[in-house]
Design a protein around this motif. Sequence first.
Motif, short mmCIF file in Angstrom:
data_model
loop_
_atom_site.label_atom_id
_atom_site.label_comp_id
_atom_site.label_asym_id
_atom_site.label_seq_id
_atom_site.Cartn_x
_atom_site.Cartn_y
_atom_site.Cartn_z
N LEU A 356 0.82 -1.20 0.00
CA LEU A 356 0.00 0.00 0.00
C LEU A 356 0.86 1.26 0.00
O LEU A 356 1.95 1.27 0.57
CB LEU A 356 -0.89 0.04 1.25
CG LEU A 356 -1.91 -1.08 1.43
CD1 LEU A 356 -2.49 -1.04 2.83
CD2 LEU A 356 -3.03 -0.97 0.39
N ALA A 375 -3.55 0.63 -3.44
CA ALA A 375 -2.95 -0.70 -3.50
C ALA A 375 -2.06 -0.82 -4.72
O ALA A 375 -2.38 -0.27 -5.79
CB ALA A 375 -4.04 -1.77 -3.54
N PRO A 416 -8.70 -5.13 -3.42
CA PRO A 416 -7.30 -5.44 -3.75
C PRO A 416 -7.06 -6.95 -3.72
O PRO A 416 -6.87 -7.54 -2.67
CB PRO A 416 -6.54 -4.72 -2.63
CG PRO A 416 -7.48 -4.75 -1.47
CD PRO A 416 -8.86 -4.68 -2.02
#
Length: 438
Positions: A356, A375, A416
């Motif tokens: 991240l 992400a 994600p």
Amino acid sequence: MDRIAASALKRLVRDNLALQLQESSDSSRVEAAIRSIVSETIRSWGMVVSIEDENLMCQCIVDDFLRYGPLQVLLDDPSITEIMVNGGGIDFEGASLSFRDPKVFVERAGRIEECAYVRFDDAEHVRRIINKIAEQAGVRCDESHAMGCAMLPGGRARATFIIPPLAPDGPALNLRLFSEHIMSMDDLIEKGALSTVMAKFLGAAVRARCPIVISGGTGSGKTTLLGALSGFIPAHERVITIEDTPELRLRAHHVERMQTREANAEGQGAVGMRELVALSLRRRPDRIIVGECRGAEAYEMLQAMQTDHPGSMTTIHANDPSNALSRLRTMVNYAHSDLGRDVVQQQIAESLQGGLVVHVDRMADGSRRVTSITAIDPMPEGSAVIPRAELFRFDVGGTDAFGRVSGSWRPCGVQPQTIKQKMIREGVQYDPTWFFST
């Protein structure tokens, strides 16, 4: 007592005290001597001074000798987060060039205000405080080393200073004050720095050993957020931190701290961030936390994230997540200028995939907020762009009549997938509703 008389009295006390005590470290003896010299001098000069003014003068001189002079009252104020002492500029009116009186500013609740009730006698007074801070930290402060950074004893504040010839308006000093309380994620939620859903997701990402880069500007709260995230690191994991000055205040259990060192007077003995990152890899860390990446050490940091140290974290100065990635590319080139752009891009993508970029901003009203969580996805073969997807965003709604910035966080409706797989593999709870509701 007028200012001229007060300055003359302080100079006289300093001279007499130096002769009497010869650098005595006994604070009670120093304080007693100061009070005695002040009382005797006031009587010998035939001055009429109230008990309150005499006590105030004694306290000012005690603070000069034993503490941090006029700044002591600010250091003791828990509402102040930063102290700024600016050089007053050059005074051309006298027979010879001299510096005007310095100005003092403070930051409270994210806003800067002038502190007119705190005054230095002159530029030399500021220089003496800077010298004291530098000596306590064991760093040099002279014309050949006219700027530097140091920590106050106990880690209560980080000082940065600059003196002539690098400071044409006179010596200047900044003090970043640290709270004794280490902020938790609950504290940040209460202060409105991020939403509860975002905090749950970030906590799960840390437990799942996702690499995290925290980006933002100066004073935006990067280090505070990093400290709060460290509370999610499992107690059995060994963490090594690497910093120029030991600012990080972690909530992790097993922490070893490393600090860079400047060269000595002979220009030897310097130990940089890059050497410490390389050394840390041999000291059995589960995670490595670099307080701030700003040079060639970014290459070693990315290598650590890519190999057997997943979950490592760092901060970086950047305007937004995209700028953070481009700055990482620039810093990797500091270490290996021969690497092509595509190779560097691939290196960054492989190191941060399943990780991240968390961006924090200081708002116009002084508040700090997480404004974006992005992400990083695996980079397809042949691609020249690092794939990324924004998961959460802060939308500014405007400013109210009191100057407070309003707004709200919203999920971007994207899951994600790589991070999801990591969480499942590590046995960390993954909740798809995180990304569709706040």
